[in-house]
Design an enzyme around this catalytic site. Structure first.
Site, PDB file in Angstrom:
ATOM      1  N   ILE A 200       0.859  -1.196   0.000  1.00  0.00           N
ATOM      2  CA  ILE A 200       0.000   0.000   0.000  1.00  0.00           C
ATOM      3  C   ILE A 200       0.892   1.243   0.000  1.00  0.00           C
ATOM      4  O   ILE A 200       1.803   1.361   0.806  1.00  0.00           O
ATOM      5  CB  ILE A 200      -0.902   0.085   1.262  1.00  0.00           C
ATOM      6  N   LYS A 201       0.584   2.139  -0.925  1.00  0.00           N
ATOM      7  CA  LYS A 201       1.256   3.447  -0.941  1.00  0.00           C
ATOM      8  C   LYS A 201       0.313   4.437  -0.275  1.00  0.00           C
ATOM      9  O   LYS A 201      -0.847   4.583  -0.677  1.00  0.00           O
ATOM     10  CB  LYS A 201       1.537   3.852  -2.387  1.00  0.00           C
ATOM     11  N   THR A 202       0.821   5.115   0.758  1.00  0.00           N
ATOM     12  CA  THR A 202      -0.049   6.065   1.448  1.00  0.00           C
ATOM     13  C   THR A 202       0.754   7.236   1.983  1.00  0.00           C
ATOM     14  O   THR A 202       1.984   7.183   2.038  1.00  0.00           O
ATOM     15  CB  THR A 202      -0.849   5.356   2.561  1.00  0.00           C
TER      16      THR A 202
END
Ligand code: R5P
Length: 291
Positions: A200-202
């Site tokens: 996940i890119k956050t």
């Protein structure tokens, strides 16, 4: 020295066969091909990655710093652990001889002139195989107008990726009207992980990022966001790593820097060696002045 049998063969009967674990959070039960691709993106020594994001053109056109990727970005690639980009830039501009695992932007549709959450899957899985993609990236708009469509895109891509052993990175996109706080990012990252995303890119939040990382069962890479002064960007990356991120996926804070090559090297030291922000800034300055 173990005894050699009569047939002249050695079965090393005194050495038990090892069953090694896997270094990456939440990835131990994946198939060999998935693990191999993830091991190209995340350095098995540190367990982390410096991904360079240059995919902005898929909805923004020629963003500042990416007008001529052949001129400005190619020199950075040897310093990146992975490269996040569109298939158009890959095929037109990136020499296949450049060694860098690639993360292909696999969603698209609306431009900055329209509702951004109205995306579709934009790459066929067979084309991802042809390009030797190490992962696919797709935007997820939790709370956005087309939330369900973006989730459906992601779950479809996860199913396709599982078929061929290609991991999927969900990119949590935040609408302008939404609060960028830990509560929102816990919600968004957890939904993506629950529904099958492998990475996940956050965004980083100063208050409670550790709870975002703790409640997400797969690796998180920190998104860079808009251009900040170098020390602020290095501090943000340092804090994200300290608080549980498995790396960064930065674009503008690298390619819009006055010295992009020095900046990516400083970020690399922060991510893999936990170099303190002030020391990383000194490194940045000395690399910048030596070139
Ligand atoms: C997010 O919407 C896209 O993936 C961007 O094009 C990119 O990855 C953002 O990178 P940065 O915010 O670090 O410039």
């Amino acid at each position: 020295m173990p005894e050699v049998t009569k047939e002249g063969k050695n079965f090393y009967l005194d050495i038990p066969i090892q069953t090694p674990g896997f270094f990456l959070k939440g990835s131990g039960s994946l198939d060999w091909g998935m693990k191999n691709r993830l091991s190209r993106i995340f350095n098995p020594r540190s367990g982390r990655t410096v991904m360079l994001a240059i995919d902005h053109g898929y909805f923004q056109g020629p963003t500042t710093g990416l007008e001529r990727i052949d001129v400005t970005v190619l020199p950075l690639i040897p310093k990146a652990d992975a490269l996040m980009l569109t298939r158009g830039i890959l095929r037109t501009t990136i020499p296949p001889t450049l060694y860098a695992p690639i993360v292909i932007r696999a969603s698209g549709g609306p431009s900055i002139l329209k509702e951004l959450s109205n995306e579709e899957i934009a790459v066929d899985i067979e084309d991802a195989v042809r390009m030797n993609a190490s992962a696919l990236a797709i935007q997820v708009f939790i709370g956005g107008e087309f939330e369900t469509r973006s989730i459906r895109n992601m779950t479809r891509l996860v199913d396709l990726g599982l078929r061929y052993g290609i991991p999927v990175m969900a990119v949590t996109a935040v609408g302008k009207e939404m609060a960028r706080d830990a509560k929102y990012f816990r919600l968004a990252t957890r939904i993506c992980a629950e529904l099958g995303a492998h990475i996940i890119k956050t965004y980083y939040v100063p208050d409670g990022f550790d709870t975002v990382a703790a409640s997400c069962p797969v690796p998180i890479v920190m998104a860079g966001g808009k251009k900040l002064p170098e020390l602020e960007a290095l501090t943000m990356a340092y804090n994200a790593i300290q608080e549980g991120a498995s790396g960064v996926d930065m674009g503008r804070n690298i390619f819009q820097s006055d010295a992009p090559l020095a900046m990516i090297e400083a970020v690399h030291k922060v991510v893999h060696d936990r170099l303190k922000p002030n020391e990383a800034l000194e490194l940045y300055k000395s690399l910048k002045s030596s070139r």
